[in-house]
Design a protein around this motif. Structure first.
Motif, PDB file in Angstrom:
ATOM      1  N   CYS A   1       0.854  -1.185   0.000  1.00 52.24           N
ATOM      2  CA  CYS A   1       0.000   0.000   0.000  1.00 52.24           C
ATOM      3  C   CYS A   1       0.886   1.230   0.000  1.00 52.24           C
ATOM      4  O   CYS A   1       2.102   1.132   0.191  1.00 52.24           O
ATOM      5  CB  CYS A   1      -0.949   0.002   1.199  1.00 52.24           C
ATOM      6  SG  CYS A   1      -0.250   0.591   2.741  1.00 52.24           S
ATOM      7  N   ASP A   2       0.295   2.373  -0.221  1.00 48.63           N
ATOM      8  CA  ASP A   2       0.988   3.656  -0.146  1.00 48.63           C
ATOM      9  C   ASP A   2       0.439   4.441   1.030  1.00 48.63           C
ATOM     10  O   ASP A   2      -0.773   4.452   1.253  1.00 48.63           O
ATOM     11  CB  ASP A   2       0.754   4.487  -1.413  1.00 48.63           C
ATOM     12  CG  ASP A   2       1.546   3.993  -2.608  1.00 48.63           C
ATOM     13  OD1 ASP A   2       2.698   3.587  -2.413  1.00 48.63           O
ATOM     14  OD2 ASP A   2       1.017   4.024  -3.729  1.00 48.63           O
ATOM     15  N   VAL A   3       1.328   5.085   1.766  1.00 46.19           N
ATOM     16  CA  VAL A   3       0.896   6.083   2.749  1.00 46.19           C
ATOM     17  C   VAL A   3       1.308   7.439   2.179  1.00 46.19           C
ATOM     18  O   VAL A   3       2.362   7.569   1.569  1.00 46.19           O
ATOM     19  CB  VAL A   3       1.478   5.832   4.161  1.00 46.19           C
ATOM     20  CG1 VAL A   3       0.832   4.644   4.806  1.00 46.19           C
ATOM     21  CG2 VAL A   3       2.971   5.664   4.142  1.00 46.19           C
ATOM     22  N   HIS A   4       0.453   8.418   2.367  1.00 46.78           N
ATOM     23  CA  HIS A   4       0.613   9.724   1.727  1.00 46.78           C
ATOM     24  C   HIS A   4       0.878  10.810   2.756  1.00 46.78           C
ATOM     25  O   HIS A   4       0.353  10.770   3.867  1.00 46.78           O
ATOM     26  CB  HIS A   4      -0.664  10.104   0.962  1.00 46.78           C
ATOM     27  CG  HIS A   4      -1.004   9.157  -0.140  1.00 46.78           C
ATOM     28  ND1 HIS A   4      -0.736   9.441  -1.448  1.00 46.78           N
ATOM     29  CD2 HIS A   4      -1.579   7.931  -0.135  1.00 46.78           C
ATOM     30  CE1 HIS A   4      -1.140   8.437  -2.208  1.00 46.78           C
ATOM     31  NE2 HIS A   4      -1.658   7.507  -1.428  1.00 46.78           N
ATOM     32  N   THR A   5       1.652  11.809   2.334  1.00 46.48           N
ATOM     33  CA  THR A   5       1.871  12.962   3.207  1.00 46.48           C
ATOM     34  C   THR A   5       0.639  13.865   3.244  1.00 46.48           C
ATOM     35  O   THR A   5       0.412  14.543   4.234  1.00 46.48           O
ATOM     36  CB  THR A   5       3.091  13.786   2.745  1.00 46.48           C
ATOM     37  OG1 THR A   5       2.908  14.174   1.377  1.00 46.48           O
ATOM     38  CG2 THR A   5       4.375  13.000   2.904  1.00 46.48           C
ATOM     39  N   HIS A   6      -0.134  13.857   2.180  1.00 48.49           N
ATOM     40  CA  HIS A   6      -1.367  14.644   2.174  1.00 48.49           C
ATOM     41  C   HIS A   6      -2.470  13.849   2.849  1.00 48.49           C
ATOM     42  O   HIS A   6      -2.480  12.617   2.801  1.00 48.49           O
ATOM     43  CB  HIS A   6      -1.777  15.017   0.752  1.00 48.49           C
ATOM     44  CG  HIS A   6      -0.960  16.139   0.194  1.00 48.49           C
ATOM     45  ND1 HIS A   6      -1.238  16.727  -1.003  1.00 48.49           N
ATOM     46  CD2 HIS A   6       0.126  16.788   0.670  1.00 48.49           C
ATOM     47  CE1 HIS A   6      -0.370  17.682  -1.245  1.00 48.49           C
ATOM     48  NE2 HIS A   6       0.478  17.734  -0.253  1.00 48.49           N
TER      49      HIS A   6
ATOM     50  N   ALA B   1       9.599   1.360   0.832  1.00 46.77           N
ATOM     51  CA  ALA B   1      10.351   1.724  -0.365  1.00 46.77           C
ATOM     52  C   ALA B   1       9.836   3.056  -0.883  1.00 46.77           C
ATOM     53  O   ALA B   1       8.794   3.539  -0.444  1.00 46.77           O
ATOM     54  CB  ALA B   1      10.192   0.640  -1.432  1.00 46.77           C
ATOM     55  N   SER B   2      10.570   3.632  -1.817  1.00 50.32           N
ATOM     56  CA  SER B   2      10.154   4.925  -2.359  1.00 50.32           C
ATOM     57  C   SER B   2       8.953   4.796  -3.287  1.00 50.32           C
ATOM     58  O   SER B   2       8.171   5.725  -3.429  1.00 50.32           O
ATOM     59  CB  SER B   2      11.318   5.587  -3.099  1.00 50.32           C
ATOM     60  OG  SER B   2      11.774   4.733  -4.136  1.00 50.32           O
ATOM     61  N   HIS B   3       8.797   3.637  -3.953  1.00 48.30           N
ATOM     62  CA  HIS B   3       7.640   3.407  -4.812  1.00 48.30           C
ATOM     63  C   HIS B   3       7.426   1.906  -4.973  1.00 48.30           C
ATOM     64  O   HIS B   3       8.280   1.102  -4.622  1.00 48.30           O
ATOM     65  CB  HIS B   3       7.802   4.096  -6.168  1.00 48.30           C
ATOM     66  CG  HIS B   3       8.989   3.624  -6.950  1.00 48.30           C
ATOM     67  ND1 HIS B   3      10.264   4.052  -6.692  1.00 48.30           N
ATOM     68  CD2 HIS B   3       9.094   2.738  -7.958  1.00 48.30           C
ATOM     69  CE1 HIS B   3      11.095   3.454  -7.514  1.00 48.30           C
ATOM     70  NE2 HIS B   3      10.417   2.646  -8.295  1.00 48.30           N
ATOM     71  N   LYS B   4       6.261   1.546  -5.497  1.00 49.41           N
ATOM     72  CA  LYS B   4       5.911   0.143  -5.689  1.00 49.41           C
ATOM     73  C   LYS B   4       6.318  -0.299  -7.087  1.00 49.41           C
ATOM     74  O   LYS B   4       5.973   0.350  -8.063  1.00 49.41           O
ATOM     75  CB  LYS B   4       4.409  -0.078  -5.507  1.00 49.41           C
ATOM     76  CG  LYS B   4       3.896   0.274  -4.131  1.00 49.41           C
ATOM     77  CD  LYS B   4       2.450  -0.086  -3.935  1.00 49.41           C
ATOM     78  CE  LYS B   4       1.526   0.772  -4.738  1.00 49.41           C
ATOM     79  NZ  LYS B   4       0.109   0.579  -4.406  1.00 49.41           N
ATOM     80  N   ASP B   5       7.064  -1.406  -7.151  1.00 54.43           N
ATOM     81  CA  ASP B   5       7.408  -1.999  -8.435  1.00 54.43           C
ATOM     82  C   ASP B   5       7.863  -3.438  -8.217  1.00 54.43           C
ATOM     83  O   ASP B   5       7.968  -3.910  -7.079  1.00 54.43           O
ATOM     84  CB  ASP B   5       8.479  -1.182  -9.169  1.00 54.43           C
ATOM     85  CG  ASP B   5       9.814  -1.120  -8.436  1.00 54.43           C
ATOM     86  OD1 ASP B   5       9.976  -1.779  -7.383  1.00 54.43           O
ATOM     87  OD2 ASP B   5      10.708  -0.411  -8.918  1.00 54.43           O
ATOM     88  N   GLY B   6       8.137  -4.132  -9.298  1.00 53.55           N
ATOM     89  CA  GLY B   6       8.535  -5.536  -9.217  1.00 53.55           C
ATOM     90  C   GLY B   6       9.853  -5.747  -8.507  1.00 53.55           C
ATOM     91  O   GLY B   6      10.024  -6.723  -7.775  1.00 53.55           O
ATOM     92  N   THR B   7      10.799  -4.840  -8.688  1.00 58.83           N
ATOM     93  CA  THR B   7      12.103  -4.986  -8.042  1.00 58.83           C
ATOM     94  C   THR B   7      11.972  -4.864  -6.531  1.00 58.83           C
ATOM     95  O   THR B   7      12.541  -5.661  -5.783  1.00 58.83           O
ATOM     96  CB  THR B   7      13.080  -3.916  -8.576  1.00 58.83           C
ATOM     97  OG1 THR B   7      13.141  -4.010  -9.989  1.00 58.83           O
ATOM     98  CG2 THR B   7      14.461  -4.101  -7.992  1.00 58.83           C
TER      99      THR B   7
END
Length: 169
Positions: free
Chosen positions: A3-8, A51-57
């Motif tokens: 999931c992503d957590v957001h600063t906004h 991580a900084s973003h979601k991806d396969g790596t």
């Protein structure tokens, strides 16, 4: 799962006209922190990696962390059908596991079957609902603290499904 957590802030239960997205003023650009997570359904303990973003790596690196956490056991991982879960690097990773770690694919568009989605909802309610974070580092630390104290048991009728070890929130 991830999931992503957001600063906004996440604004809950806000009315808007159909076809006219609401504009909410906020300082700067929304920054996201990707959180990969796995839950041991038997113990209720979670493993998390940011991580900084979601991806396969990043997802492959997280799966490697899971493999190292339980180096001797055969594992079944319950996964949704995100596109990078089946990417070429991930197919190579699955093949290298030689049957020790098996994927159990959930049906597409069925988040209700993924119990970790409830943990993500809990995390977002505690951290981001109507709250602005001007420091991504502080958000990362708060998310890590909350996740490290979270225990999720979905098969115990006498305890709440998601429980904080030390009630700091």
């Amino acid at each position: 799962d991830e999931c992503d957590v957001h600063t906004h802030p996440h604004l809950a239960k806000v009315w808007q006209r159909r076809g006219q997205p609401m504009s909410v003023p906020a300082a700067g650009e929304d920054q996201r922190i990707a959180v990969y997570g796995a839950l041991d359904y038997a113990s209720g303990q979670g493993i998390w990696q940011m991580a900084s973003h979601k991806d396969g790596t990043g997802f492959a690196a997280f799966l490697e962390q899971i493999a190292q956490t339980w180096p001797e056991q055969k594992l079944v991982l319950v996964l949704d059908n995100d596109s990078y879960h089946r990417s070429a690097p991930m197919r190579t990773w699955w093949a290298a596991q030689d049957g020790r770690i098996l994927p159990f694919w959930l049906p597409a568009y069925a988040p209700i079957l993924n119990l970790l989605e409830r943990v993500w909802r809990f995390l977002k309610q505690k951290l981001a609902c109507h709250r602005f974070w001007n420091d991504p580092g502080a958000l990362r630390l708060a998310a890590a603290t909350l996740l490290n104290q979270t225990e999720a048991r979905f098969h115990s009728p006498d305890r709440p499904a998601i429980h904080l070890g030390h009630n700091l929130w």
